[in-house]
Design a protein around this motif. Structure first.
Motif, PDB file in Angstrom:
ATOM      1  N   PRO A   1     -10.197   7.800  10.086  1.00 46.80           N
ATOM      2  CA  PRO A   1     -10.212   8.223  11.499  1.00 46.80           C
ATOM      3  C   PRO A   1      -8.881   8.011  12.219  1.00 46.80           C
ATOM      4  O   PRO A   1      -8.453   8.864  12.997  1.00 46.80           O
ATOM      5  N   ASN A   2      -8.203   6.882  11.943  1.00 46.09           N
ATOM      6  CA  ASN A   2      -6.952   6.615  12.656  1.00 46.09           C
ATOM      7  C   ASN A   2      -5.863   7.619  12.289  1.00 46.09           C
ATOM      8  O   ASN A   2      -5.031   8.000  13.126  1.00 46.09           O
TER       9      ASN A   2
ATOM     10  N   ASP B   1       0.847  -1.194   0.000  1.00 43.04           N
ATOM     11  CA  ASP B   1       0.000   0.000   0.000  1.00 43.04           C
ATOM     12  C   ASP B   1       0.879   1.240   0.000  1.00 43.04           C
ATOM     13  O   ASP B   1       1.272   1.735   1.057  1.00 43.04           O
ATOM     14  N   VAL B   2       1.198   1.727  -1.167  1.00 45.86           N
ATOM     15  CA  VAL B   2       2.152   2.841  -1.275  1.00 45.86           C
ATOM     16  C   VAL B   2       1.553   4.145  -0.751  1.00 45.86           C
ATOM     17  O   VAL B   2       2.264   4.981  -0.193  1.00 45.86           O
ATOM     18  N   ILE B   3       0.245   4.329  -0.886  1.00 48.36           N
ATOM     19  CA  ILE B   3      -0.393   5.554  -0.393  1.00 48.36           C
ATOM     20  C   ILE B   3      -0.281   5.628   1.123  1.00 48.36           C
ATOM     21  O   ILE B   3       0.062   6.663   1.702  1.00 48.36           O
ATOM     22  N   SER B   4      -0.539   4.498   1.777  1.00 43.77           N
ATOM     23  CA  SER B   4      -0.428   4.445   3.236  1.00 43.77           C
ATOM     24  C   SER B   4       1.016   4.692   3.668  1.00 43.77           C
ATOM     25  O   SER B   4       1.272   5.378   4.661  1.00 43.77           O
ATOM     26  N   GLU B   5       1.963   4.142   2.910  1.00 44.39           N
ATOM     27  CA  GLU B   5       3.371   4.317   3.265  1.00 44.39           C
ATOM     28  C   GLU B   5       3.796   5.771   3.112  1.00 44.39           C
ATOM     29  O   GLU B   5       4.556   6.309   3.929  1.00 44.39           O
TER      30      GLU B   5
ATOM     31  N   GLU C   1      -6.685  10.899  14.137  1.00 45.99           N
ATOM     32  CA  GLU C   1      -6.372  10.761  15.560  1.00 45.99           C
ATOM     33  C   GLU C   1      -4.865  10.871  15.809  1.00 45.99           C
ATOM     34  O   GLU C   1      -4.436  11.497  16.779  1.00 45.99           O
ATOM     35  N   ARG C   2      -4.070  10.289  14.929  1.00 47.97           N
ATOM     36  CA  ARG C   2      -2.612  10.341  15.110  1.00 47.97           C
ATOM     37  C   ARG C   2      -2.101  11.774  14.946  1.00 47.97           C
ATOM     38  O   ARG C   2      -1.204  12.205  15.683  1.00 47.97           O
ATOM     39  N   LEU C   3      -2.657  12.518  13.995  1.00 44.78           N
ATOM     40  CA  LEU C   3      -2.248  13.909  13.811  1.00 44.78           C
ATOM     41  C   LEU C   3      -2.604  14.739  15.051  1.00 44.78           C
ATOM     42  O   LEU C   3      -1.820  15.574  15.499  1.00 44.78           O
ATOM     43  N   GLU C   4      -3.777  14.482  15.608  1.00 44.78           N
ATOM     44  CA  GLU C   4      -4.253  15.262  16.758  1.00 44.78           C
ATOM     45  C   GLU C   4      -3.467  14.972  18.030  1.00 44.78           C
ATOM     46  O   GLU C   4      -3.583  15.714  19.012  1.00 44.78           O
TER      47      GLU C   4
END
Length: 255
Positions: free
Chosen positions: A172-173, A119-123, A176-179
């Motif tokens: 959502p995950n 999953d290159v977008i996720s990476e 949440e990580r950015l926040e």
């Protein structure tokens, strides 16, 4: 012996003009009619494949391994082309698209390469998050200038702008990580206001009043100038911001 495999391109010819690619294609076509000793001699060669498609896949895989040796990872850019014109980036992208249709041995070979991701977008997102976290840990905020580029060339400013712009589309995950990052705000204008207010609070705590000289700097921040802007735009300032300013020691509303 020179290349470590038998992945000879169809149009390949040797330095002395021999059409080795064509000869190899003919051997594969004649497999069933070929004498046993010849089959055995071919099969004894490193990387021999009777199936031409398998051979082609191995040839591309070999190029990917060469990329890994040169760059230390297998995260090939989509538009990457080898020195001899092979569109390796396209091939890698096609492998990711075929993940669920690929044989297990091919999947395992790719997954065994350093830096391989399906999953290159996720990476890409994870890479940006790591860069932003490092910035946040160092600076104590996420006020990344729009044109900011890290020492290793990553366009962090552009990446952060993109996250804010795509807020409603982010999983959502990821939101949440950015926040969880120090100083993260979705609204960059609000973020800048909070930075100015924080500096003003520090001044009030130190001096006991809000009479900040116009040219006063705090760790390089123009808190005096920021305060002048709040006073000059008082009539249009949000009620909650007015209330927070009024709570500060020595505050007086602009005339």
């Amino acid at each position: 012996e020179r290349e470590g495999n038998c992945n000879v391109p169809r149009k390949y010819r040797t330095d002395d003009g021999y059409l080795l690619g064509s000869w190899l294609g003919n051997q594969r076509l004649r497999k069933e009619d070929m004498p046993t000793d010849r089959r055995e001699r071919l099969e004894a060669l490193p990387g021999w494949q009777w199936n031409e498609k398998d051979a082609a896949w191995e040839s591309w895989y070999h190029l990917l391994c060469e990329f890994l040796k040169q760059h230390g990872h297998s995260f090939v850019p989509a538009k990457y082309v080898t020195e001899d014109g092979q569109k390796l980036g396209n091939w890698v992208a096609s492998q990711r698209a075929l993940e669920n249709e690929m044989s297990q041995d091919r999947r395992l070979k790719l997954e065994g390469l350093s830096g391989w991701v399906w999953d290159v977008i996720s990476e890409f997102w994870k890479q940006g998050f790591r860069q932003l976290k490092a910035y946040s840990d160092r600076e104590g905020n996420c006020l990344v200038p729009a044109n900011f580029v890290t020492e290793d060339g990553y366009r962090l400013g552009t990446s952060v702008q993109s996250q804010r712009y795509q807020r409603e589309k982010l999983p959502p995950n990821q939101k949440e990580r950015l926040e969880t990052l120090a100083g993260w705000f979705w609204d960059v204008i609000a973020e800048k206001w909070e930075t100015g207010f924080r500096h003003l609070c520090e001044f009030v705590e130190s001096e006991g009043h809000c009479k900040v000289p116009k040219k006063h700097l705090a760790s390089g921040y123009r808190v005096g100038q920021w305060l002048q802007v709040q006073r000059s735009t008082w009539s249009s300032l949000a009620p909650d911001r007015k209330d927070r300013l009024r709570e500060l020691a020595g505050w007086s509303d602009p005339a």
